[in-house]
Write a protein that holds these residues in place. Sequence first.
Motif, mmCIF file in Angstrom:
data_model
loop_
_atom_site.group_PDB
_atom_site.id
_atom_site.type_symbol
_atom_site.label_atom_id
_atom_site.label_comp_id
_atom_site.label_asym_id
_atom_site.label_seq_id
_atom_site.Cartn_x
_atom_site.Cartn_y
_atom_site.Cartn_z
ATOM 1 N N ASN A 296 -23.831 9.869 -86.532
ATOM 2 C CA ASN A 296 -23.179 10.664 -85.498
ATOM 3 C C ASN A 296 -23.258 9.936 -84.148
ATOM 4 O OD1 ASN A 296 -22.612 12.625 -83.476
ATOM 5 N ND2 ASN A 296 -23.114 14.272 -84.907
ATOM 6 N N MET A 297 -22.132 9.380 -83.708
ATOM 7 C CA MET A 297 -22.115 8.628 -82.456
ATOM 8 C C MET A 297 -22.499 9.502 -81.264
ATOM 9 S SD MET A 297 -21.376 5.592 -83.331
ATOM 10 C CE MET A 297 -22.403 6.097 -84.719
ATOM 11 N N GLN A 298 -21.982 10.730 -81.252
ATOM 12 C CA GLN A 298 -22.292 11.635 -80.147
ATOM 13 C C GLN A 298 -23.782 11.952 -80.107
ATOM 14 O OE1 GLN A 298 -19.796 12.206 -82.347
ATOM 15 N NE2 GLN A 298 -18.050 11.703 -81.027
ATOM 16 N N GLN A 299 -24.378 12.093 -81.285
ATOM 17 C CA GLN A 299 -25.811 12.362 -81.342
ATOM 18 C C GLN A 299 -26.609 11.191 -80.784
ATOM 19 O OE1 GLN A 299 -28.192 12.507 -85.225
ATOM 20 N NE2 GLN A 299 -28.194 14.648 -84.581
ATOM 21 N N ALA A 300 -26.265 9.992 -81.194
ATOM 22 C CA ALA A 300 -26.957 8.808 -80.681
ATOM 23 C C ALA A 300 -26.841 8.741 -79.162
ATOM 24 C CB ALA A 300 -26.379 7.548 -81.316
ATOM 25 N N ALA A 301 -25.657 9.014 -78.651
ATOM 26 C CA ALA A 301 -25.440 8.961 -77.201
ATOM 27 C C ALA A 301 -26.240 10.043 -76.479
ATOM 28 C CB ALA A 301 -23.954 9.109 -76.889
ATOM 29 N N ARG A 302 -26.378 11.214 -77.119
ATOM 30 C CA ARG A 302 -27.075 12.336 -76.478
ATOM 31 C C ARG A 302 -28.588 12.146 -76.421
ATOM 32 N NH1 ARG A 302 -23.344 15.698 -79.478
ATOM 33 N NH2 ARG A 302 -24.900 15.922 -81.144
ATOM 34 N N ILE A 303 -29.182 11.648 -77.487
ATOM 35 C CA ILE A 303 -30.638 11.771 -77.604
ATOM 36 C C ILE A 303 -31.415 10.469 -77.481
ATOM 37 C CG2 ILE A 303 -30.363 13.797 -79.081
ATOM 38 C CD1 ILE A 303 -31.252 12.014 -81.434
ATOM 39 N N SER A 304 -30.747 9.314 -77.557
ATOM 40 C CA SER A 304 -31.515 8.063 -77.626
ATOM 41 C C SER A 304 -31.581 7.333 -76.291
ATOM 42 C CB SER A 304 -30.938 7.139 -78.698
ATOM 43 O OG SER A 304 -29.659 6.665 -78.330
ATOM 44 N N ASP A 305 -32.631 6.538 -76.146
ATOM 45 C CA ASP A 305 -32.795 5.678 -74.978
ATOM 46 C C ASP A 305 -32.239 4.280 -75.247
ATOM 47 O OD1 ASP A 305 -34.555 7.501 -73.281
ATOM 48 O OD2 ASP A 305 -35.684 7.407 -75.158
ATOM 49 N N LYS A 306 -32.470 3.799 -76.478
ATOM 50 C CA LYS A 306 -31.964 2.501 -76.905
ATOM 51 C C LYS A 306 -31.158 2.692 -78.185
ATOM 52 C CE LYS A 306 -34.445 0.029 -73.882
ATOM 53 N NZ LYS A 306 -35.730 -0.542 -74.306
ATOM 54 N N THR A 307 -30.181 1.833 -78.396
ATOM 55 C CA THR A 307 -29.362 1.893 -79.605
ATOM 56 C C THR A 307 -29.183 0.504 -80.178
ATOM 57 O OG1 THR A 307 -28.143 3.880 -78.903
ATOM 58 C CG2 THR A 307 -27.100 2.501 -80.569
ATOM 59 N N ALA A 308 -29.349 0.404 -81.492
ATOM 60 C CA ALA A 308 -29.092 -0.840 -82.215
ATOM 61 C C ALA A 308 -27.918 -0.620 -83.148
ATOM 62 C CB ALA A 308 -30.321 -1.273 -83.011
ATOM 63 N N PHE A 309 -26.920 -1.489 -83.062
ATOM 64 C CA PHE A 309 -25.748 -1.399 -83.938
ATOM 65 C C PHE A 309 -25.897 -2.418 -85.061
ATOM 66 C CE2 PHE A 309 -21.239 -3.011 -84.604
ATOM 67 C CZ PHE A 309 -20.956 -2.067 -85.589
#
Length: 277
Positions: A231-244
């Motif tokens: 869920n892209m929206q979830q990652a954007a809402r809750i995370s500080d860092k993101t790894a693709f």
Amino acid sequence: MSLLASEKKDVVFRQSDELVQANTLEKSLVYDTKDLNLWYGKDHALKNINLSIHEQEVTAIIGPSGCGKSTYIKTLNRMVELVPIVRIAGDITYRGKSILDKSYKVEDLRTSVGMVFQKPNPFPKSIYDNIAYGPRIHGIRNKKILDEIVERSLRGAAIWDEVKDRLNENAYGLSGGQQQRLCIARCLAIEPDVILMDEPTSALDPKSTLKVEELIQELKKEYSIIIVTHNMQQAARISDKTAFFLNGEVVEFDNTDTIFSNPTDSRTEDYITGRFG
């Protein structure tokens, strides 16, 4: 805007950037993955993974199905070793110690690193016994202490008020969202340092998903959280860092705001905008 005002604004932005960098540097390194490669037989599932995870942050792992997301987090507590044909090269350190070293006891690792799975998996026991299971395994038998752990864990998972009068009932009687929060509480009962979450809301309704997301934001004050999500929206809402992740590789790893607003790799932009995946 006057030149002076513009210069002042630039100074503020520079100071803000420096503050963000300083705050990141102050946070202790929890996991450090260096040149990690993993094969299932001849299938090269993870390729030269390099990632650093810091404490009190939520790190989201995103990417299409089959890209290595779940495999990666299962290496972090060595659950991947349950697959007989697995072969691993490279290194993963947890709090400065290599978890792939043969002298590192997997039981100790999994006490420090809890796991919450895609589908809620409560034990076929009472709500109370689900939470008390881990502490009992670690030798705690005192009823008063167990009562305190059960209440603290259920409160920590934001479900105490919903179940405090049902502790002796079977956990299977809870709704799906409640079962998932119960599993999070069961994880908290052993007082982990890190919580791994593999698609923890994919089987939940929107209301339950929101509760789990709100819980994650509270938990990161005390725990490091690594979450796999589609869920892209979830990652954007809750995370500080993101790894693709893509095809077993880390294409891009950065602050979540940067990943979603100004990615450096066109493949990242294509994925988060829905062009593939």
